[in-house]
Design a protein around this motif. Structure first.
Motif, PDB file in Angstrom:
ATOM      1  N   VAL A  22       1.045  -1.299   0.124  1.00  0.00           N
ATOM      2  CA  VAL A  22       0.352  -0.011   0.035  1.00  0.00           C
ATOM      3  C   VAL A  22       0.891   1.147   0.123  1.00  0.00           C
ATOM      4  O   VAL A  22       1.807   1.491   0.903  1.00  0.00           O
ATOM      5  N   PRO A  23       0.591   2.065  -1.049  1.00  0.00           N
ATOM      6  CA  PRO A  23       1.607   3.361  -0.920  1.00  0.00           C
ATOM      7  C   PRO A  23       1.319   4.208   0.333  1.00  0.00           C
ATOM      8  O   PRO A  23       0.206   4.340   0.747  1.00  0.00           O
ATOM      9  N   ALA A  24       2.276   4.819   0.575  1.00  0.00           N
ATOM     10  CA  ALA A  24       2.570   5.991   1.631  1.00  0.00           C
ATOM     11  C   ALA A  24       2.858   7.082   1.321  1.00  0.00           C
ATOM     12  O   ALA A  24       3.525   7.357   0.450  1.00  0.00           O
ATOM     13  N   LEU A  25       2.443   8.041   2.262  1.00  0.00           N
ATOM     14  CA  LEU A  25       3.222   9.386   1.981  1.00  0.00           C
ATOM     15  C   LEU A  25       3.708   9.848   3.336  1.00  0.00           C
ATOM     16  O   LEU A  25       3.187   9.768   4.441  1.00  0.00           O
ATOM     17  N   ASP A  26       4.921  10.100   3.107  1.00  0.00           N
ATOM     18  CA  ASP A  26       5.645  10.573   4.285  1.00  0.00           C
ATOM     19  C   ASP A  26       5.945  12.067   4.367  1.00  0.00           C
ATOM     20  O   ASP A  26       6.346  12.542   3.263  1.00  0.00           O
ATOM     21  N   VAL A  27       5.626  12.379   5.522  1.00  0.00           N
ATOM     22  CA  VAL A  27       5.938  13.927   5.850  1.00  0.00           C
ATOM     23  C   VAL A  27       6.877  14.208   6.854  1.00  0.00           C
ATOM     24  O   VAL A  27       6.812  13.594   8.052  1.00  0.00           O
ATOM     25  N   THR A  28       8.094  14.646   6.614  1.00  0.00           N
ATOM     26  CA  THR A  28       9.074  14.821   7.642  1.00  0.00           C
ATOM     27  C   THR A  28       9.444  16.436   7.688  1.00  0.00           C
ATOM     28  O   THR A  28       9.480  17.023   6.828  1.00  0.00           O
ATOM     29  N   LEU A  29       9.343  16.648   8.812  1.00  0.00           N
ATOM     30  CA  LEU A  29       9.811  18.039   9.448  1.00  0.00           C
ATOM     31  C   LEU A  29      10.957  18.126  10.195  1.00  0.00           C
ATOM     32  O   LEU A  29      11.233  17.066  11.204  1.00  0.00           O
ATOM     33  N   HIS A  30      11.571  19.243  10.345  1.00  0.00           N
ATOM     34  CA  HIS A  30      12.541  19.625  11.300  1.00  0.00           C
ATOM     35  C   HIS A  30      12.622  20.851  11.912  1.00  0.00           C
ATOM     36  O   HIS A  30      11.832  21.590  11.715  1.00  0.00           O
ATOM     37  N   ARG A  31      13.186  20.819  13.039  1.00  0.00           N
ATOM     38  CA  ARG A  31      13.007  22.107  13.763  1.00  0.00           C
ATOM     39  C   ARG A  31      13.875  23.094  13.536  1.00  0.00           C
ATOM     40  O   ARG A  31      15.167  22.982  13.706  1.00  0.00           O
ATOM     41  N   ALA A  32      13.572  24.195  12.638  1.00  0.00           N
ATOM     42  CA  ALA A  32      14.259  25.242  12.193  1.00  0.00           C
ATOM     43  C   ALA A  32      14.620  26.370  13.342  1.00  0.00           C
ATOM     44  O   ALA A  32      15.434  27.009  13.328  1.00  0.00           O
ATOM     45  N   ASP A  33      13.659  26.546  14.270  1.00  0.00           N
ATOM     46  CA  ASP A  33      13.860  27.401  15.237  1.00  0.00           C
ATOM     47  C   ASP A  33      14.191  26.737  16.757  1.00  0.00           C
ATOM     48  O   ASP A  33      13.233  25.927  17.001  1.00  0.00           O
ATOM     49  N   PRO A  42      -0.131  28.318  12.870  1.00  0.00           N
ATOM     50  CA  PRO A  42       0.714  28.899  14.095  1.00  0.00           C
ATOM     51  C   PRO A  42       1.053  27.614  14.749  1.00  0.00           C
ATOM     52  O   PRO A  42       2.228  27.995  15.458  1.00  0.00           O
ATOM     53  N   ALA A  43       0.649  26.741  15.276  1.00  0.00           N
ATOM     54  CA  ALA A  43       0.992  25.405  16.162  1.00  0.00           C
ATOM     55  C   ALA A  43       2.159  24.981  15.569  1.00  0.00           C
ATOM     56  O   ALA A  43       2.916  24.361  16.529  1.00  0.00           O
ATOM     57  N   LEU A  44       2.387  25.112  14.501  1.00  0.00           N
ATOM     58  CA  LEU A  44       3.800  24.534  14.067  1.00  0.00           C
ATOM     59  C   LEU A  44       4.904  25.531  13.591  1.00  0.00           C
ATOM     60  O   LEU A  44       5.851  25.049  13.038  1.00  0.00           O
ATOM     61  N   SER A  45       4.534  26.551  14.195  1.00  0.00           N
ATOM     62  CA  SER A  45       5.507  27.719  14.041  1.00  0.00           C
ATOM     63  C   SER A  45       6.896  27.174  14.427  1.00  0.00           C
ATOM     64  O   SER A  45       7.181  26.675  15.478  1.00  0.00           O
ATOM     65  N   GLY A  46       8.001  27.600  13.671  1.00  0.00           N
ATOM     66  CA  GLY A  46       9.386  26.754  13.918  1.00  0.00           C
ATOM     67  C   GLY A  46       9.949  25.812  13.571  1.00  0.00           C
ATOM     68  O   GLY A  46      10.940  25.257  13.660  1.00  0.00           O
TER      69      GLY A  46
END
Length: 87
Positions: A10-21, A75-79
């Protein structure tokens, strides 16, 4: 010899975030905020560290772009910034 099927068909979507601030909340808090912004019917598998987080959505939604764009500008994901996964 018969080829092996893929580990997960089953294909997946990966979303990867990094803390920039460095003053932004850690990944363990941010991943909960991100999950709260995503549709309830998405099957999400989070993995969060202090400075990086990943959410795997399986099966990959057909029209994920607009939904993710709205969530990631909240805004909850700011930074936090996107490393890879959608777009």
């Amino acid at each position: 010899m018969t080829p092996r099927p893929p580990a997960h068909p089953v294909p997946a979507l990966d979303v990867t975030l990094h803390r920039a601030d460095p003053t932004a909340p850690p990944g363990q808090i941010t991943v909960i905020r991100l999950l709260a912004l995503l549709p309830a019917d998405w099957c999400c598998h989070p993995d969060a560290g202090t400075d990086r987080l990943r959410v795997r959505v399986r099966p990959a939604p057909a029209e994920a772009g607009p939904t993710l764009a709205r969530a990631l500008t909240d805004p909850a994901l700011s930074g936090w910034g996107v490393l890879e996964g959608w777009g």
